[in-house]
Design a protein around this motif. Structure first.
Motif, PDB file in Angstrom:
ATOM      1  N   TYR A 192      -2.672   2.691   3.908  1.00 12.35           N
ATOM      2  CA  TYR A 192      -2.031   3.368   4.793  1.00 12.35           C
ATOM      3  C   TYR A 192      -1.790   4.903   3.878  1.00 12.35           C
ATOM      4  O   TYR A 192      -1.584   4.685   2.521  1.00 12.35           O
ATOM      5  CB  TYR A 192      -0.701   3.031   4.876  1.00 12.35           C
ATOM      6  CG  TYR A 192      -0.726   1.654   5.514  1.00 12.35           C
ATOM      7  CD1 TYR A 192      -0.827   0.611   4.835  1.00 12.35           C
ATOM      8  CD2 TYR A 192      -0.434   1.564   6.991  1.00 12.35           C
ATOM      9  CE1 TYR A 192      -0.820  -0.685   5.448  1.00 12.35           C
ATOM     10  CE2 TYR A 192      -0.410   0.424   7.579  1.00 12.35           C
ATOM     11  CZ  TYR A 192      -0.908  -1.202   6.738  1.00 12.35           C
ATOM     12  OH  TYR A 192      -0.634  -2.212   7.237  1.00 12.35           O
TER      13      TYR A 192
ATOM     14  N   TYR B 245       0.559   8.315   3.607  1.00  7.51           N
ATOM     15  CA  TYR B 245       1.856   8.872   4.035  1.00  7.51           C
ATOM     16  C   TYR B 245       2.243  10.431   3.346  1.00  7.51           C
ATOM     17  O   TYR B 245       1.655  10.529   2.155  1.00  7.51           O
ATOM     18  CB  TYR B 245       3.095   7.908   3.786  1.00  7.51           C
ATOM     19  CG  TYR B 245       2.988   6.718   4.434  1.00  7.51           C
ATOM     20  CD1 TYR B 245       2.483   5.605   4.078  1.00  7.51           C
ATOM     21  CD2 TYR B 245       3.997   6.784   5.694  1.00  7.51           C
ATOM     22  CE1 TYR B 245       2.670   4.476   4.690  1.00  7.51           C
ATOM     23  CE2 TYR B 245       3.977   5.521   6.514  1.00  7.51           C
ATOM     24  CZ  TYR B 245       3.324   4.527   6.038  1.00  7.51           C
ATOM     25  OH  TYR B 245       3.252   3.337   6.668  1.00  7.51           O
TER      26      TYR B 245
ATOM     27  N   PHE C 162       3.916   8.997   8.368  1.00  2.20           N
ATOM     28  CA  PHE C 162       2.642   8.563   8.372  1.00  2.20           C
ATOM     29  C   PHE C 162       1.335   9.192   8.814  1.00  2.20           C
ATOM     30  O   PHE C 162       1.502  10.035   9.898  1.00  2.20           O
ATOM     31  CB  PHE C 162       2.691   7.328   9.358  1.00  2.20           C
ATOM     32  CG  PHE C 162       1.451   6.606   9.739  1.00  2.20           C
ATOM     33  CD1 PHE C 162       0.607   6.892  10.798  1.00  2.20           C
ATOM     34  CD2 PHE C 162       0.895   5.705   9.015  1.00  2.20           C
ATOM     35  CE1 PHE C 162      -0.357   6.163  11.222  1.00  2.20           C
ATOM     36  CE2 PHE C 162      -0.365   4.966   9.050  1.00  2.20           C
ATOM     37  CZ  PHE C 162      -0.867   5.243  10.307  1.00  2.20           C
TER      38      PHE C 162
ATOM     39  N   GLN D 183      -4.133   5.134   8.853  1.00  2.00           N
ATOM     40  CA  GLN D 183      -4.484   3.353   8.264  1.00  2.00           C
ATOM     41  C   GLN D 183      -5.714   3.397   8.540  1.00  2.00           C
ATOM     42  O   GLN D 183      -6.573   3.364   9.440  1.00  2.00           O
ATOM     43  CB  GLN D 183      -3.364   2.661   9.105  1.00  2.00           C
ATOM     44  CG  GLN D 183      -3.502   1.289   8.693  1.00  2.00           C
ATOM     45  CD  GLN D 183      -2.937   0.198   9.759  1.00  2.00           C
ATOM     46  OE1 GLN D 183      -2.478   0.611  10.677  1.00  2.00           O
ATOM     47  NE2 GLN D 183      -3.176  -0.961   9.371  1.00  2.00           N
TER      48      GLN D 183
ATOM     49  N   ARG E 210      -7.969   2.105  11.704  1.00  2.00           N
ATOM     50  CA  ARG E 210      -6.967   1.527  12.464  1.00  2.00           C
ATOM     51  C   ARG E 210      -5.858   2.370  13.201  1.00  2.00           C
ATOM     52  O   ARG E 210      -5.678   1.850  14.472  1.00  2.00           O
ATOM     53  CB  ARG E 210      -6.255   0.395  11.905  1.00  2.00           C
ATOM     54  CG  ARG E 210      -5.740  -0.637  12.866  1.00  2.00           C
ATOM     55  CD  ARG E 210      -5.144  -1.809  12.021  1.00  2.00           C
ATOM     56  NE  ARG E 210      -4.263  -2.340  12.922  1.00  2.00           N
ATOM     57  CZ  ARG E 210      -4.849  -3.301  13.820  1.00  2.00           C
ATOM     58  NH1 ARG E 210      -6.071  -3.462  14.004  1.00  2.00           N
ATOM     59  NH2 ARG E 210      -3.871  -3.918  14.759  1.00  2.00           N
TER      60      ARG E 210
ATOM     61  N   PHE F 108       1.612   9.656  -0.609  1.00  2.00           N
ATOM     62  CA  PHE F 108       1.621   8.170  -1.124  1.00  2.00           C
ATOM     63  C   PHE F 108       0.684   7.483  -0.327  1.00  2.00           C
ATOM     64  O   PHE F 108       0.307   7.739   0.991  1.00  2.00           O
ATOM     65  CB  PHE F 108       2.997   7.693  -0.812  1.00  2.00           C
ATOM     66  CG  PHE F 108       4.195   8.270  -1.284  1.00  2.00           C
ATOM     67  CD1 PHE F 108       5.099   9.109  -0.931  1.00  2.00           C
ATOM     68  CD2 PHE F 108       4.268   7.695  -2.855  1.00  2.00           C
ATOM     69  CE1 PHE F 108       6.116   9.623  -1.859  1.00  2.00           C
ATOM     70  CE2 PHE F 108       5.350   7.945  -3.510  1.00  2.00           C
ATOM     71  CZ  PHE F 108       6.078   9.063  -3.213  1.00  2.00           C
TER      72      PHE F 108
ATOM     73  N   ILE G  93      -2.795  -6.957   8.223  1.00  2.00           N
ATOM     74  CA  ILE G  93      -2.311  -6.294   9.537  1.00  2.00           C
ATOM     75  C   ILE G  93      -1.027  -6.877   9.597  1.00  2.00           C
ATOM     76  O   ILE G  93      -0.762  -8.062   9.903  1.00  2.00           O
ATOM     77  CB  ILE G  93      -3.168  -6.183  10.574  1.00  2.00           C
ATOM     78  CG1 ILE G  93      -4.593  -5.661  10.610  1.00  2.00           C
ATOM     79  CG2 ILE G  93      -2.500  -5.684  11.823  1.00  2.00           C
ATOM     80  CD1 ILE G  93      -5.727  -5.868  11.389  1.00  2.00           C
ATOM     81  N   GLY G  94       0.032  -5.858   9.708  1.00  2.00           N
ATOM     82  CA  GLY G  94       1.535  -6.190   9.731  1.00  2.00           C
ATOM     83  C   GLY G  94       2.105  -6.764   8.605  1.00  2.00           C
ATOM     84  O   GLY G  94       2.977  -7.313   8.710  1.00  2.00           O
TER      85      GLY G  94
ATOM     86  N   THR H 110       3.787  -6.356   4.722  1.00  2.00           N
ATOM     87  CA  THR H 110       4.530  -5.790   4.025  1.00  2.00           C
ATOM     88  C   THR H 110       3.653  -4.794   3.173  1.00  2.00           C
ATOM     89  O   THR H 110       2.683  -5.358   2.747  1.00  2.00           O
ATOM     90  CB  THR H 110       5.350  -6.517   3.133  1.00  2.00           C
ATOM     91  OG1 THR H 110       6.455  -7.159   3.648  1.00  2.00           O
ATOM     92  CG2 THR H 110       6.474  -5.549   2.178  1.00  2.00           C
ATOM     93  N   GLN H 111       4.038  -3.406   3.370  1.00  2.00           N
ATOM     94  CA  GLN H 111       3.302  -2.456   2.699  1.00  2.00           C
ATOM     95  C   GLN H 111       3.821  -2.009   1.296  1.00  2.00           C
ATOM     96  O   GLN H 111       4.882  -1.998   1.097  1.00  2.00           O
ATOM     97  CB  GLN H 111       3.219  -1.085   3.432  1.00  2.00           C
ATOM     98  CG  GLN H 111       2.614  -1.125   4.687  1.00  2.00           C
ATOM     99  CD  GLN H 111       2.748   0.033   5.644  1.00  2.00           C
ATOM    100  OE1 GLN H 111       2.743   1.092   5.330  1.00  2.00           O
ATOM    101  NE2 GLN H 111       2.895  -0.436   6.914  1.00  2.00           N
ATOM    102  N   TYR H 112       2.859  -2.146   0.350  1.00  2.00           N
ATOM    103  CA  TYR H 112       3.365  -1.751  -1.135  1.00  2.00           C
ATOM    104  C   TYR H 112       2.758  -0.556  -1.553  1.00  2.00           C
ATOM    105  O   TYR H 112       1.653  -0.160  -1.274  1.00  2.00           O
ATOM    106  CB  TYR H 112       2.702  -3.044  -2.170  1.00  2.00           C
ATOM    107  CG  TYR H 112       3.633  -4.305  -1.680  1.00  2.00           C
ATOM    108  CD1 TYR H 112       3.027  -5.106  -0.907  1.00  2.00           C
ATOM    109  CD2 TYR H 112       4.474  -4.573  -2.390  1.00  2.00           C
ATOM    110  CE1 TYR H 112       3.710  -6.309  -0.550  1.00  2.00           C
ATOM    111  CE2 TYR H 112       5.478  -5.640  -2.091  1.00  2.00           C
ATOM    112  CZ  TYR H 112       4.690  -6.511  -1.134  1.00  2.00           C
ATOM    113  OH  TYR H 112       5.371  -7.870  -0.831  1.00  2.00           O
TER     114      TYR H 112
END
Lengths: 112, 113
Positions: free
Chosen positions: A33, A35, A45, A48, A55, A90, A97-98, A100-102
């Motif tokens: 992703y 940002y 955002f 992705q 996506r 970032f 998918i779905g 937690t994003q790091y």
């Protein structure tokens, strides 16, 4: 250390120029992703990718584009840069998918 | 249109006391909520999350509460420590097919020794 790497850390350029920001996701993560964080703003955002395919898109300008390569790293290309594009960019990754994003440490772009 | 709002830009708390950070959202399609912590010159670090089917999730000193009817969530830190001084972002996510995070503008927490 989240395991997400971004290069360069800082970038200073002039209006009208084009830059490329690079992101390497955590090992094994398929989703990437992007940002943007402008001054005093929350993170917005942009786009992705999942396993090489786009996506979802957010409020990404037409002057901006991105891609995810077969080795899963991603690049964000910013062209015809304007002063207002100065921001922190970032990259985040997640296993699927779905999840937690790091987040990576970010690239600070300054357009003069 | 700010769908996730953190109305307190800053908060100061004495070390050892409870820190309570608040977040409100407007989009009823959000079904997963996260808190991230950010130090200067670093990326956001994931802290804790909660699904919309729960009203509380606890992890050590951190507890997140969700009030769906009020579209409100809060992060409690007990006891607060100097290392907790950072900017805290609330984020919300939709369900499958809409995984992007929508962030609030952040609350700067300062723990006073």
């Amino acid at each position: 250390d989240s395991g997400v790497t971004q290069t360069p850390k800082h970038l200073i350029t002039a209006t009208g120029q084009r830059v490329t920001l690079r992101c390497s996701p955590r090992s094994g993560d398929l989703s990437v992703y992007w940002y943007q964080q402008s001054l005093d703003q929350g993170l917005q955002f942009l786009i992705q990718y999942y396993n090489g395919e786009e996506r979802a898109k957010g409020n990404i300008l037409e002057r901006f584009s991105a891609q995810q390569f077969p080795d899963l790293h991603s690049e964000l290309n910013l062209s015809s840069l304007e002063l207002g594009d100065s921001a922190l960019y970032f990259c985040a990754s997640s296993p699927g998918i779905g999840d937690t994003q790091y987040f990576g440490p970010g690239t600070r772009l300054t357009v003069l | 249109d700010q769908q996730v709002k953190q109305n307190s830009p800053s908060l100061s708390v004495q070390e050892g006391r409870i820190s309570i950070l608040n977040c409100d959202y407007t989009n009823s399609m959000f079904d997963y909520f996260l808190w991230y912590k950010k130090y200067p010159a670093e990326g956001p670090t994931f802290l804790i999350s909660i699904s919309s089917i729960k009203d509380k999730n606890e992890d050590g000193r951190f507890t997140v509460f969700l009030n769906k009817s009020a579209k409100h969530l809060s992060l409690h830190i007990v006891p607060s420590q100097p290392g907790d001084s950072a900017v805290y972002f609330c984020a919300a996510r939709g369900n499958f097919g809409n995984e992007k995070l929508t962030f609030g503008t952040g609350t700067r927490l300062t723990i006073i020794p």
